[in-house]
Design an enzyme around this catalytic site. Structure first.
Site, PDB file in Angstrom:
ATOM      1  N   ARG A  48       0.815  -1.224   0.000  1.00  0.00           N
ATOM      2  CA  ARG A  48       0.000   0.000   0.000  1.00  0.00           C
ATOM      3  C   ARG A  48       0.846   1.270   0.000  1.00  0.00           C
ATOM      4  O   ARG A  48       0.334   2.365  -0.214  1.00  0.00           O
ATOM      5  CB  ARG A  48      -0.980  -0.009   1.197  1.00  0.00           C
ATOM      6  N   TYR A 102     -15.288  10.853 -19.442  1.00  0.00           N
ATOM      7  CA  TYR A 102     -15.647   9.463 -19.167  1.00  0.00           C
ATOM      8  C   TYR A 102     -16.758   9.443 -18.113  1.00  0.00           C
ATOM      9  O   TYR A 102     -16.708  10.211 -17.133  1.00  0.00           O
ATOM     10  CB  TYR A 102     -14.391   8.738 -18.668  1.00  0.00           C
ATOM     11  N   ASP A 174      -6.712  13.065 -18.890  1.00  0.00           N
ATOM     12  CA  ASP A 174      -6.937  11.626 -19.000  1.00  0.00           C
ATOM     13  C   ASP A 174      -6.503  11.254 -20.420  1.00  0.00           C
ATOM     14  O   ASP A 174      -7.144  11.634 -21.398  1.00  0.00           O
ATOM     15  CB  ASP A 174      -8.429  11.348 -18.766  1.00  0.00           C
ATOM     16  N   LYS A 199      -7.337  -0.218 -20.138  1.00  0.00           N
ATOM     17  CA  LYS A 199      -7.567  -0.092 -21.573  1.00  0.00           C
ATOM     18  C   LYS A 199      -6.293  -0.431 -22.356  1.00  0.00           C
ATOM     19  O   LYS A 199      -5.831  -1.546 -22.282  1.00  0.00           O
ATOM     20  CB  LYS A 199      -8.102   1.314 -21.873  1.00  0.00           C
TER      21      LYS A 199
HETATM   22  C1  LIG Z   1     -12.254   3.192 -18.520  1.00  0.00           C
HETATM   23  C2  LIG Z   1     -11.883   4.595 -18.400  1.00  0.00           C
HETATM   24  C3  LIG Z   1     -11.644   5.191 -17.149  1.00  0.00           C
HETATM   25  C4  LIG Z   1     -11.826   4.443 -15.847  1.00  0.00           C
HETATM   26  O1  LIG Z   1     -10.930   3.393 -15.702  1.00  0.00           O
HETATM   27  P1  LIG Z   1     -11.188   2.113 -14.767  1.00  0.00           P
HETATM   28  O2  LIG Z   1      -9.919   1.362 -14.933  1.00  0.00           O
HETATM   29  O3  LIG Z   1     -12.392   1.421 -15.290  1.00  0.00           O
HETATM   30  O4  LIG Z   1     -11.397   2.603 -13.383  1.00  0.00           O
HETATM   31  C5  LIG Z   1     -11.251   6.507 -17.120  1.00  0.00           C
HETATM   32  N1  LIG Z   1     -11.114   7.224 -18.245  1.00  0.00           N
HETATM   33  C6  LIG Z   1     -11.341   6.711 -19.463  1.00  0.00           C
HETATM   34  C7  LIG Z   1     -11.189   7.564 -20.670  1.00  0.00           C
HETATM   35  C8  LIG Z   1     -11.728   5.374 -19.590  1.00  0.00           C
HETATM   36  O5  LIG Z   1     -11.977   4.873 -20.796  1.00  0.00           O
END
Ligand SMILES: *Cc1c(COP(=O)(O)O)cnc(C)c1O
Length: 389
Positions: A48, A102, A174, A199
């Site tokens: 952690r 998102y 992001d 992703k």
């Molecule tokens: C899937 C996604 C997230 C969130 O990610 P998790 O791993 O599901 O928590 C954030 N931003 C974008 C653009 C995403 O496609």
């Protein structure tokens, strides 16, 4: 050799790797311990604390991929997003946000910020002026997501990062949809880059993880809150993610090529009324995308003609899987109106241009001809069914 000079695929394959001193194996060993010695050691290790050998190894690779000094890996993209934002905000602060976000990020903000006394405004559009317009004296950070979900809108990252600098506030982005292969926001002046590693970084639809990359100073600030919130992940997953990133460059470049060809194919197809892909000259943000992206990514969206039933079309597909989530080596597709954006009102969807016939297509690495054949047989099947009724 100096790893700073490594190119993409060498970074993906080698940076951060742990040496197997005992057996001379070719890949990093896994160190799954949750209990480490505390006497006679220079570092107190605990999962952690984000400092196990595997976590540190992967952090180095991610930092190198985003041209950052440091990185932290989290149990999910949302853990990275929420921890990073909260690390820099306190009661009374204000945040400027891109309108297209998102769904999970949007929900986190509108459902949780109020109880912390954090205020926010969505930029009414994507231009720098739109971001500046909603700026307040107590604004502390600007948050972007480019390309956005699902219509692949693009903002001018460099211009918005420099707006943040001129106002003395932090900029966050992001970068999930682009991946570090196609876009490196830190080079464009952004302070902190976030990924849902679920992703493209993971890339095989089997890992849940997140990451944030930035300067040592900023990452230290995120780290001190992260230890308290506890959004860490297991070393088995960390190891698997390191393994997956070895092919990141190869995978994403194949997905870029496939998506660009498919976007062109679909934009000429008579079953399709509209295609959204930043690599198409017809995309409203193409010029900005061209300026700031190295490749246009593996995500595209398209609108089926009104006379084709979306649900029947999805049922008829054989290779392209109707599925939530994205960015795996396998092609997946979904209807945002029925899934990711179903919580928005019909009017909100219309404002963002998300009609009921829009499909978001995460293009995989399959052979393009097979993907096209799948699309064509599904359209033909739905048309034949509709003729019968
Ligand atoms: C899937 C996604 C997230 C969130 O990610 P998790 O791993 O599901 O928590 C954030 N931003 C974008 C653009 C995403 O496609």
């Amino acid at each position: 050799m100096k790893t700073e000079n490594f190119k993409l695929n060498t970074i993906c394959t080698h940076v951060g790797e742990l040496e197997d001193k005992q057996f001379k194996g070719a890949v990093s060993p896994i160190y799954p311990s949750t209990a480490y010695a505390f006497e006679h050691v220079d570092q107190k290790r605990y999962p952690r604390y984000f400092n196990t050998p595997n976590q540190q190894a992967l952090s180095k690779k991610l930092a190198a991929l985003e041209y950052a000094e440091s990185a932290l890996i989290f149990g999910s993209g949302m853990a990275a997003i929420s921890t990073t934002m909260l690390a820099f905000l306190k009661s009374g602060d204000h945040v400027v946000l891109q309108r297209e976000l998102y769904g999970g990020t949007h929900n986190f903000i509108v459902q949780e910020f109020e109880r912390f006394g954090i205020h926010y405004s969505f930029a009414p559009g994507r231009s720098v002026k739109d971001f500046e317009e909603v700026f307040k004296p107590n604004t502390k950070l600007i948050y972007m997501e480019s390309p956005s979900n699902p219509l692949l809108s693009v903002v001018d990252i460099q211009a918005i990062a420099s707006l943040a600098k001129s106002k003395g506030v932090l900029s966050l982005i992001d970068n999930t949809f682009a991946s570090p292969v196609n876009q490196n926001p830190i080079k464009l002046g952004v302070d902190l880059v976030i990924h849902s590693a679920t992703k493209y970084l993971g890339g095989h639809s089997d890992i849940l993880a997140g990451a944030v990359c930035g300067s040592n100073e900023h990452i230290e600030k995120v780290h001190s809150l992260a230890v308290n919130l506890g959004g860490t992940l297991s070393d088995y997953t960390v190891w698997l993610l390191e393994r997956s990133i070895k092919t990141l460059g190869v995978r994403v470049k194949a997905q870029n090529r496939n998506a660009k060809k498919l976007a062109k194919y679909l934009s000429k197809n008579q079953a399709v009324s509209k295609v959204y892909y930043p690599g198409l000259v017809s995309h409203p943000d193409h010029a900005i995308a061209k300026k700031q992206m190295k490749g246009y990514g593996g995500m595209l969206s398209f609108e089926l003609k009104e006379d084709i039933d979306v649900s029947k079309f999805l049922d008829a597909l054989q290779i392209i899987k109707p599925a939530m989530s994205l960015a795996g080596v396998e092609s997946t597709i979904l209807s945002p109106a029925q899934t990711s954006h179903s919580l928005l009102t019909a009017q909100e969807r219309e404002q963002q241009g998300i009609s009921d016939n829009v499909l978001r297509f995460s293009v995989g690495i399959e052979d393009r001809k097979d993907l096209i054949a799948d699309f064509e047989q599904a359209v033909a099947k739905v048309r034949a069914q509709q003729l019968k009724v």
